[in-house]
Design a protein around this motif. Sequence first.
Motif, PDB file in Angstrom:
ATOM      1  N   GLY A  38      -4.297  -1.068  -2.856  1.00 58.22           N
ATOM      2  CA  GLY A  38      -4.875  -0.948  -1.528  1.00 58.22           C
ATOM      3  C   GLY A  38      -4.488   0.281  -0.748  1.00 58.22           C
ATOM      4  O   GLY A  38      -4.378   0.228   0.468  1.00 58.22           O
ATOM      5  N   VAL A  39      -4.265   1.374  -1.459  1.00 50.56           N
ATOM      6  CA  VAL A  39      -3.908   2.609  -0.770  1.00 50.56           C
ATOM      7  C   VAL A  39      -5.154   3.166  -0.100  1.00 50.56           C
ATOM      8  O   VAL A  39      -6.194   3.304  -0.722  1.00 50.56           O
ATOM      9  N   SER A  88       0.824  -1.204   0.000  1.00 47.68           N
ATOM     10  CA  SER A  88       0.000   0.000   0.000  1.00 47.68           C
ATOM     11  C   SER A  88       0.862   1.261   0.000  1.00 47.68           C
ATOM     12  O   SER A  88       0.604   2.214  -0.743  1.00 47.68           O
ATOM     13  N   THR A  89       1.906   1.263   0.810  1.00 52.18           N
ATOM     14  CA  THR A  89       2.814   2.410   0.868  1.00 52.18           C
ATOM     15  C   THR A  89       3.514   2.619  -0.473  1.00 52.18           C
ATOM     16  O   THR A  89       3.597   3.743  -0.973  1.00 52.18           O
ATOM     17  N   LEU A  90       3.985   1.532  -1.055  1.00 50.92           N
ATOM     18  CA  LEU A  90       4.640   1.623  -2.357  1.00 50.92           C
ATOM     19  C   LEU A  90       3.650   2.083  -3.423  1.00 50.92           C
ATOM     20  O   LEU A  90       3.988   2.891  -4.293  1.00 50.92           O
ATOM     21  N   GLY A  91       2.420   1.593  -3.345  1.00 46.03           N
ATOM     22  CA  GLY A  91       1.397   2.007  -4.300  1.00 46.03           C
ATOM     23  C   GLY A  91       1.131   3.501  -4.228  1.00 46.03           C
ATOM     24  O   GLY A  91       0.985   4.171  -5.263  1.00 46.03           O
ATOM     25  N   SER A  92       1.095   4.035  -3.030  1.00 40.87           N
ATOM     26  CA  SER A  92       0.888   5.472  -2.860  1.00 40.87           C
ATOM     27  C   SER A  92       2.040   6.254  -3.483  1.00 40.87           C
ATOM     28  O   SER A  92       1.832   7.248  -4.188  1.00 40.87           O
ATOM     29  N   GLU A  93       3.253   5.795  -3.242  1.00 38.46           N
ATOM     30  CA  GLU A  93       4.434   6.462  -3.799  1.00 38.46           C
ATOM     31  C   GLU A  93       4.430   6.401  -5.330  1.00 38.46           C
ATOM     32  O   GLU A  93       4.690   7.399  -6.004  1.00 38.46           O
ATOM     33  N   LEU A  94       4.120   5.234  -5.878  1.00 40.66           N
ATOM     34  CA  LEU A  94       4.126   5.081  -7.331  1.00 40.66           C
ATOM     35  C   LEU A  94       3.024   5.907  -7.987  1.00 40.66           C
ATOM     36  O   LEU A  94       3.225   6.498  -9.055  1.00 40.66           O
ATOM     37  N   ALA A  95       1.863   5.965  -7.362  1.00 41.34           N
ATOM     38  CA  ALA A  95       0.765   6.781  -7.901  1.00 41.34           C
ATOM     39  C   ALA A  95       1.153   8.257  -7.899  1.00 41.34           C
ATOM     40  O   ALA A  95       0.867   8.983  -8.864  1.00 41.34           O
ATOM     41  N   THR A  96       1.826   8.690  -6.870  1.00 36.49           N
ATOM     42  CA  THR A  96       2.300  10.082  -6.806  1.00 36.49           C
ATOM     43  C   THR A  96       3.315  10.348  -7.912  1.00 36.49           C
ATOM     44  O   THR A  96       3.289  11.405  -8.553  1.00 36.49           O
ATOM     45  N   ARG A  97       4.185   9.373  -8.150  1.00 33.10           N
ATOM     46  CA  ARG A  97       5.175   9.535  -9.226  1.00 33.10           C
ATOM     47  C   ARG A  97       4.506   9.598 -10.594  1.00 33.10           C
ATOM     48  O   ARG A  97       4.956  10.345 -11.468  1.00 33.10           O
ATOM     49  N   VAL A  98       3.444   8.823 -10.782  1.00 32.04           N
ATOM     50  CA  VAL A  98       2.710   8.884 -12.057  1.00 32.04           C
ATOM     51  C   VAL A  98       2.084  10.268 -12.216  1.00 32.04           C
ATOM     52  O   VAL A  98       2.150  10.866 -13.294  1.00 32.04           O
ATOM     53  N   ASN A  99       1.481  10.784 -11.153  1.00 32.09           N
ATOM     54  CA  ASN A  99       0.911  12.134 -11.219  1.00 32.09           C
ATOM     55  C   ASN A  99       1.974  13.182 -11.526  1.00 32.09           C
ATOM     56  O   ASN A  99       1.717  14.152 -12.237  1.00 32.09           O
ATOM     57  N   GLU A 151      -5.097  16.708 -21.369  1.00 32.04           N
ATOM     58  CA  GLU A 151      -5.469  15.328 -21.693  1.00 32.04           C
ATOM     59  C   GLU A 151      -4.480  14.346 -21.048  1.00 32.04           C
ATOM     60  O   GLU A 151      -4.876  13.307 -20.513  1.00 32.04           O
ATOM     61  N   PHE A 152      -3.192  14.702 -21.073  1.00 38.24           N
ATOM     62  CA  PHE A 152      -2.178  13.859 -20.430  1.00 38.24           C
ATOM     63  C   PHE A 152      -2.408  13.802 -18.924  1.00 38.24           C
ATOM     64  O   PHE A 152      -2.287  12.749 -18.305  1.00 38.24           O
ATOM     65  N   ALA A 153      -2.779  14.928 -18.347  1.00 37.38           N
ATOM     66  CA  ALA A 153      -3.066  14.972 -16.908  1.00 37.38           C
ATOM     67  C   ALA A 153      -4.241  14.072 -16.561  1.00 37.38           C
ATOM     68  O   ALA A 153      -4.249  13.417 -15.508  1.00 37.38           O
ATOM     69  N   THR A 154      -5.235  14.013 -17.429  1.00 38.17           N
ATOM     70  CA  THR A 154      -6.385  13.131 -17.207  1.00 38.17           C
ATOM     71  C   THR A 154      -5.956  11.667 -17.224  1.00 38.17           C
ATOM     72  O   THR A 154      -6.377  10.875 -16.376  1.00 38.17           O
ATOM     73  N   VAL A 155      -5.094  11.313 -18.190  1.00 43.01           N
ATOM     74  CA  VAL A 155      -4.616   9.924 -18.294  1.00 43.01           C
ATOM     75  C   VAL A 155      -3.789   9.556 -17.065  1.00 43.01           C
ATOM     76  O   VAL A 155      -3.988   8.486 -16.477  1.00 43.01           O
ATOM     77  N   THR A 156      -2.882  10.431 -16.648  1.00 42.36           N
ATOM     78  CA  THR A 156      -2.058  10.117 -15.477  1.00 42.36           C
ATOM     79  C   THR A 156      -2.895  10.064 -14.202  1.00 42.36           C
ATOM     80  O   THR A 156      -2.660   9.220 -13.338  1.00 42.36           O
ATOM     81  N   SER A 157      -3.877  10.941 -14.113  1.00 35.70           N
ATOM     82  CA  SER A 157      -4.735  10.957 -12.928  1.00 35.70           C
ATOM     83  C   SER A 157      -5.536   9.664 -12.811  1.00 35.70           C
ATOM     84  O   SER A 157      -5.636   9.081 -11.723  1.00 35.70           O
ATOM     85  N   SER A 158      -6.101   9.208 -13.921  1.00 37.44           N
ATOM     86  CA  SER A 158      -6.888   7.964 -13.870  1.00 37.44           C
ATOM     87  C   SER A 158      -5.981   6.761 -13.593  1.00 37.44           C
ATOM     88  O   SER A 158      -6.372   5.836 -12.878  1.00 37.44           O
ATOM     89  N   THR A 159      -4.762   6.784 -14.127  1.00 38.79           N
ATOM     90  CA  THR A 159      -3.814   5.695 -13.865  1.00 38.79           C
ATOM     91  C   THR A 159      -3.400   5.690 -12.396  1.00 38.79           C
ATOM     92  O   THR A 159      -3.357   4.633 -11.758  1.00 38.79           O
ATOM     93  N   ALA A 160      -3.107   6.856 -11.847  1.00 37.98           N
ATOM     94  CA  ALA A 160      -2.729   6.946 -10.432  1.00 37.98           C
ATOM     95  C   ALA A 160      -3.869   6.471  -9.537  1.00 37.98           C
ATOM     96  O   ALA A 160      -3.641   5.768  -8.543  1.00 37.98           O
ATOM     97  N   LYS A 161      -5.074   6.828  -9.900  1.00 37.31           N
ATOM     98  CA  LYS A 161      -6.247   6.396  -9.119  1.00 37.31           C
ATOM     99  C   LYS A 161      -6.367   4.876  -9.143  1.00 37.31           C
ATOM    100  O   LYS A 161      -6.632   4.242  -8.120  1.00 37.31           O
ATOM    101  N   LEU A 162      -6.154   4.283 -10.325  1.00 38.60           N
ATOM    102  CA  LEU A 162      -6.230   2.828 -10.449  1.00 38.60           C
ATOM    103  C   LEU A 162      -5.131   2.151  -9.636  1.00 38.60           C
ATOM    104  O   LEU A 162      -5.371   1.142  -8.962  1.00 38.60           O
ATOM    105  N   ILE A 163      -3.927   2.693  -9.669  1.00 38.38           N
ATOM    106  CA  ILE A 163      -2.819   2.130  -8.890  1.00 38.38           C
ATOM    107  C   ILE A 163      -3.175   2.157  -7.405  1.00 38.38           C
ATOM    108  O   ILE A 163      -2.993   1.159  -6.693  1.00 38.38           O
ATOM    109  N   ARG A 164      -3.693   3.283  -6.940  1.00 40.03           N
ATOM    110  CA  ARG A 164      -4.069   3.385  -5.519  1.00 40.03           C
ATOM    111  C   ARG A 164      -5.155   2.365  -5.176  1.00 40.03           C
ATOM    112  O   ARG A 164      -5.123   1.737  -4.104  1.00 40.03           O
ATOM    113  N   GLU A 165      -6.106   2.200  -6.062  1.00 38.13           N
ATOM    114  CA  GLU A 165      -7.214   1.265  -5.820  1.00 38.13           C
ATOM    115  C   GLU A 165      -6.722  -0.173  -5.775  1.00 38.13           C
ATOM    116  O   GLU A 165      -7.050  -0.914  -4.844  1.00 38.13           O
ATOM    117  N   VAL A 166      -5.940  -0.571  -6.758  1.00 35.60           N
ATOM    118  CA  VAL A 166      -5.503  -1.967  -6.846  1.00 35.60           C
ATOM    119  C   VAL A 166      -4.493  -2.330  -5.758  1.00 35.60           C
ATOM    120  O   VAL A 166      -4.548  -3.412  -5.182  1.00 35.60           O
TER     121      VAL A 166
END
Length: 147
Positions: free
Chosen positions: A145-146, A48-59, A128-143
């Motif tokens: 378990g952030v 979960s901690t790593l997922g949060s970090e990776l989602a932030t990096r994607v953003n 548009e790129f921000a939308t793609v990264t935002s949805s990807t970061a959200k999915l990473i957090r969801e999967v």
Amino acid sequence: MAHFVSAGERRRKLVLSCLVCAVAALVIGVLVGRASVPTLAQRATSVSTLGSELATRVNALTIEYEQALSGGNDTVAKGVDEPLTGIETELSTAMKGAPWITAARATEVLVATANVRSAAAAKVSAPEFATVTSSTAKLIREVLGVR
């Protein structure tokens, strides 16, 4: 005065002491092994901690992408592709270490990160790129378990 000990008695004592040592080594090995293996809750927290970090990096890739589009020192390859490769590698490793994440969900996350790469290569607009990264970061957090 010398005390005579027969060969059979010496053999029995040797076998008995070897058995006692083997049992003691087994017990110590089990205790040390149990203490050094993380619990499922610890692994979940780590993922979960790593997922949060990776989602932030994607953003954060949106900043690099905007700089690459504006003609700064960064290029899309250097500012987005290289960091995204590291993110994908860490994601794969984290998801392999999390048996509760199904193969379908892991594939979904990796496809989403590939979509970020595709959007950058297509030089889509910054919003548009921000939308793609935002949805990807959200999915990473969801999967991952952030909370």
